[in-house]
Design an enzyme around this catalytic site. Sequence first.
Site, PDB file in Angstrom:
ATOM      1  N   ARG A   1      24.325  34.989  13.589  1.00 42.06           N
ATOM      2  CA  ARG A   1      24.907  34.240  12.458  1.00 42.06           C
ATOM      3  C   ARG A   1      23.920  33.179  11.972  1.00 42.06           C
ATOM      4  NH1 ARG A   1      26.964  37.739  10.733  1.00 42.06           N
ATOM      5  NH2 ARG A   1      26.000  38.820  12.475  1.00 42.06           N
TER       6      ARG A   1
ATOM      7  N   GLN B   1      27.492  45.382  16.502  1.00 42.48           N
ATOM      8  CA  GLN B   1      28.431  44.341  16.070  1.00 42.48           C
ATOM      9  C   GLN B   1      29.878  44.826  16.137  1.00 42.48           C
ATOM     10  OE1 GLN B   1      27.079  41.727  12.723  1.00 42.48           O
ATOM     11  NE2 GLN B   1      25.446  43.244  12.501  1.00 42.48           N
TER      12      GLN B   1
ATOM     13  N   ASP C   1      32.506  50.469   4.572  1.00 40.14           N
ATOM     14  CA  ASP C   1      31.779  49.326   5.124  1.00 40.14           C
ATOM     15  C   ASP C   1      32.292  49.040   6.536  1.00 40.14           C
ATOM     16  OD1 ASP C   1      30.116  47.152   5.295  1.00 40.14           O
ATOM     17  OD2 ASP C   1      31.359  45.838   4.063  1.00 40.14           O
ATOM     18  N   GLU C   2      31.441  48.474   7.387  1.00 37.00           N
ATOM     19  CA  GLU C   2      31.815  48.069   8.748  1.00 37.00           C
ATOM     20  C   GLU C   2      32.524  49.204   9.496  1.00 37.00           C
ATOM     21  OE1 GLU C   2      30.612  45.428   9.734  1.00 37.00           O
ATOM     22  OE2 GLU C   2      30.666  43.830   8.261  1.00 37.00           O
TER      23      GLU C   2
ATOM     24  N   LYS D   1      23.057  45.000   4.333  1.00 37.12           N
ATOM     25  CA  LYS D   1      24.068  46.051   4.352  1.00 37.12           C
ATOM     26  C   LYS D   1      24.905  46.064   3.071  1.00 37.12           C
ATOM     27  CE  LYS D   1      27.578  45.039   6.861  1.00 37.12           C
ATOM     28  NZ  LYS D   1      28.577  44.750   5.795  1.00 37.12           N
ATOM     29  N   THR D   2      25.414  44.910   2.692  1.00 33.61           N
ATOM     30  CA  THR D   2      26.259  44.832   1.494  1.00 33.61           C
ATOM     31  C   THR D   2      25.457  45.193   0.252  1.00 33.61           C
ATOM     32  OG1 THR D   2      27.572  43.096   2.547  1.00 33.61           O
ATOM     33  CG2 THR D   2      27.774  43.337   0.149  1.00 33.61           C
TER      34      THR D   2
END
Length: 756
Positions: A619, A256, A225-226, A33-34
């Site tokens: 994670r 998430q 983002d997010e 994603k980043t």
Amino acid sequence: MKEFLNQLNTDQRAAVEAVEGPVMVIAGAGSGKTRVLTYRIANLLALGIDPFNVLALTFTNKAAREMKERIMQLIGDREGRNVWMGTFHSVFAKILRIEGHQLGYPSNYSIYDSDDSKRLIRNIIKEMDLDNKIYSYSYVANRISMAKSSLISPEDYVNSPEIIAADENARKPEIKNIYRTYNMRLRRADAMDFDDLLFNTYLLFSKFAAILLKYQRKFRYIMVDEYQDTNQAQYLILKKLAANTENICVVGDDAQSIYGFRGANISNMLNFKHDYPDFKLHKLEQNYRSTKNIVEAANQVISYNKNQIKKKVWTDNVQGSKLGYIHASSDTEEGNLVANSIFEYKMNNQLPNSDFAILYRTNAQSRSMEEALRKLNIPYKIYGGLSFYNRKEIKDLLAYYRLVINHNDEDSLQRTINTPARGIGKTTMEKITVAADEKGVNMWEVLNDPGKYMLNLNTGLLTKLSNFTTLIKSFAAEMRKKDAYEAARHIAVSSGILKMYRDDDAPEAISRVENIDELLNGIKEFVDRAAQENQGDLENQGTLEGFMQDVALLTSQDNEDEEDRDKVTLMTIHSAKGLEFPYVYVVGLEENLFPSIQSINTRSDLEEERRLFYVAITRAQIHVTLSFAESRYRWGQFTLTEPSRFLEEIDESLVDMPHRASKNNNQSGDLFGGKTVALPKRNMKPVSSRVSSNTSFEESDTAVLQTGMKVEHPKFGNGKVTSVEGSGPNKKATVFFNGVGQKSLLLRFAKLKILS
């Protein structure tokens, strides 16, 4: 120029090259994603779009900083430096520095962090003579924060029958008055809390059309983002900013979305298609982080949620080992088994401590983990514990800096005026506070002209007050001549703070002086970095004002000391979002703990708990271990538990069934011994972790137990009862076991077989 796009996979590249119009990128866990956000910005700049017209919003300063550094590596310093990139709060704080005068704020307004806000609320509750057990500071602060993030002002709060009724039903009818007083105090101090940075930005854009148009024209390309973590205020601000061009790209993962308790609204993501009917959807489904087994387990869990955007995350990584499974009899044993497992992994594979993370639902669960890790001398850190900037000596010095920048900051004034001691005591401060309240002015005004406000103070006190205000004014004059480091060091020395701690004989005084030195080192680094960046993207970067804004907007993920690097990480799952570790232990998987007892009454709450479990599993890079205990102490009570329903949602073929046996029977060298235990199903009695070597072991009725009887225990073996005391559920026996020694047992839980 755009060869860097060849480093992306097909789906990532498609998302990066979708430049015009509304775009939503659903990015599964570990899918890059980043990377997509970073390359998308780089691609925009490579296409010739002015970096000053690009706005990128993140949730941590660390993420923004890493993205900017990567962009500058891809396309060069000149272009990357000028992108408006940062957290929602830092970007909006900058806009309010420029435009806040329209709302009556000076450009040097203070920003109160959560500790500052709670301290102010605590003072107000005390002044109102309210019971702090009913009006707990945390509850009231959260109630006010939720109101602000929903864009509900104190006036709206009072005029909402539903809100007032909810407070009255909760037996907290005075929250409306606390909120009103709290906001009034903030305004009087020329201060904003974190929520105000969003609230006031929305207010600014709503009340002043020309200012909104200015920023709509400026931010022609917006990236978020997010996005699943945005609240109502953030959502509405973004809608306003993107209304002209609709060149908005949101990236996130509905699976998430775990911050509903903070006001985050998953509907913002789910309803994107309604807000922008012609949007383009891109899904990133290839996971680069985890093994196949971990990815498949996570997919199985999240599939039970109805409210989601469907996707199928997959990976080309190795199959990996099955998920580990620990079944403990108590939370203490759970801690021991987790610590032993970490120790064996470390020793067998020569792994660093930093490869391991223990994730739990609530902070209270760390105790048994900490105790077990200490016994094995395994170093650990509590993520989200007391941060550097929350230490007393640091807060003291930062309060000076804030007061020098903004004389109206009453919280900082009260913290500094008698630190070091100047003979200005509590009674004097109460008189100043009363005078300020009665006249509706700031405490700084009263200090500067006590006679005008008829303060009945003796000459000595008046001199002390005058000396203090003169000192602060002199610091302000010096600050305008010096960079952040020079000004900060001058204040640390001349205020007497540094000397106060150097002269202190207390054992912790040395570390406090070292912490102040470290703060000054950090400010020097800040100044040097600003010089290297040639004034960067935030105004006043090399000044004390710039540094203080950075500090006020820090998040927990932006702080990590070098000395903390090689330690096992202990943290709540909420804190773990965005992080990854080779080996992850998810502990406390029990009903009413995870999922939380507060979250099992509605589908939406339960689904958020399941998303939290999904985040925990994803994670892990190499291995994840799931753990539950049959009993634990909660709120001071011994509680029997049953396994979490989430354990049922993972197919047994993905789980490595543990081998458990009594300590005396463990000859295999395996971590758990030799007897297979099936994965428990909810509503079934959990299999005990204490398996006797005697398969004919039958528990006796301990009601008839007497002193002198011989007994057998499944763990401690044979022994003799030396005393019996108490009655009912509190009945206890003291037993001397051969080769083990004396044990005190609570009989309602002790499994004893009477031999004679």
